[in-house]
Design a protein around this motif. Structure first.
Motif, PDB file in Angstrom:
ATOM      1  N   ASP A  32       0.843  -1.185   0.000  1.00  0.00           N
ATOM      2  CA  ASP A  32       0.000   0.000   0.000  1.00  0.00           C
ATOM      3  C   ASP A  32       0.886   1.246   0.000  1.00  0.00           C
ATOM      4  O   ASP A  32       1.720   1.420   0.882  1.00  0.00           O
ATOM      5  CB  ASP A  32      -0.896  -0.019   1.246  1.00  0.00           C
ATOM      6  N   PRO A  33       0.714   2.153  -0.971  1.00  0.00           N
ATOM      7  CA  PRO A  33       1.544   3.359  -0.986  1.00  0.00           C
ATOM      8  C   PRO A  33       1.281   4.286   0.204  1.00  0.00           C
ATOM      9  O   PRO A  33       2.144   5.086   0.570  1.00  0.00           O
ATOM     10  CB  PRO A  33       1.183   4.038  -2.308  1.00  0.00           C
ATOM     11  N   ASP A  34       0.097   4.169   0.829  1.00  0.00           N
ATOM     12  CA  ASP A  34      -0.241   5.014   1.983  1.00  0.00           C
ATOM     13  C   ASP A  34       0.007   4.295   3.305  1.00  0.00           C
ATOM     14  O   ASP A  34      -0.499   4.722   4.342  1.00  0.00           O
ATOM     15  CB  ASP A  34      -1.712   5.435   1.907  1.00  0.00           C
ATOM     16  N   TYR A  35       0.761   3.212   3.277  1.00  0.00           N
ATOM     17  CA  TYR A  35       0.970   2.403   4.476  1.00  0.00           C
ATOM     18  C   TYR A  35       1.564   3.222   5.625  1.00  0.00           C
ATOM     19  O   TYR A  35       1.087   3.140   6.756  1.00  0.00           O
ATOM     20  CB  TYR A  35       1.870   1.213   4.163  1.00  0.00           C
ATOM     21  N   ALA A  36       2.594   4.000   5.371  1.00  0.00           N
ATOM     22  CA  ALA A  36       3.266   4.755   6.436  1.00  0.00           C
ATOM     23  C   ALA A  36       2.302   5.738   7.097  1.00  0.00           C
ATOM     24  O   ALA A  36       2.279   5.865   8.327  1.00  0.00           O
ATOM     25  CB  ALA A  36       4.487   5.479   5.877  1.00  0.00           C
TER      26      ALA A  36
END
Length: 165
Positions: A32-36
């Motif tokens: 997921d690119p928004d994981y952080a």
């Protein structure tokens, strides 16, 4: 530096160095690119629940961690029985306890558990439902909403829930 070594040679070398070979469980990383950002948000919610951070204007005051489990095969066991365990001290005159056979037929149906842990009160809430779909999920979320007045903002943290319909 060793160019080539056998399994036995490696085992001897590791033993001499006091290292043991152990199998480790691997962890998958999220794609997921928004994981952080999501991880930081969840950690911030946990900090609010632990009292480490005061909620700012518009942030939730109450945090629930929610999960679902199922299907559960609930099988009634007729009657009550106090069965003696086997072993060295069992009564030789008593008949052996009959083993209940495993069943792969769900004649009474299966059930699904929706559960949420209220982090502030450290209290577990749960509902058992006959099916696991989005309507039952939203019904349980509405129940969690009714536990606090409308003025209190709540947050529900849950894992990858993906109902079938």
């Amino acid at each position: 530096m060793i160019d080539d070594i056998s399994h036995e040679g490696l085992r001897i070398l590791l033993r001499e160095e006091g290292v043991s070979f152990q199998r480790l469980k691997t962890w998958k990383t999220s794609r997921d690119p928004d994981y952080a950002a999501k991880k930081a948000r969840v950690e911030h919610l946990y900090a609010i629940a632990d009292g480490e951070v005061l909620p700012e204007e518009g942030e939730p005051e109450v945090i629930f961690c929610m999960d679902e489990f199922g299907p559960l095969n609930l099988m009634p066991h007729p009657g009550k029985q106090w069965a003696e365990r086997g072993g060295k001290h069992k009564d030789p005159d008593r008949e052996p306890r009959r083993r209940r056979r495993a069943t792969y037929n769900h004649y009474g149906g299966v059930r699904h558990l929706f559960a949420a842990l209220g982090l502030a009160k450290d209290k577990l809430y749960g509902h058992i439902k006959p099916v696991k779909r989005r309507t039952q999920f939203l019904e349980f979320c509405r129940y969690l909403r009714t536990l606090y007045p409308d003025k209190v903002r709540i947050a529900i943290v849950f894992d990858n829930f993906s109902p079938p319909g």
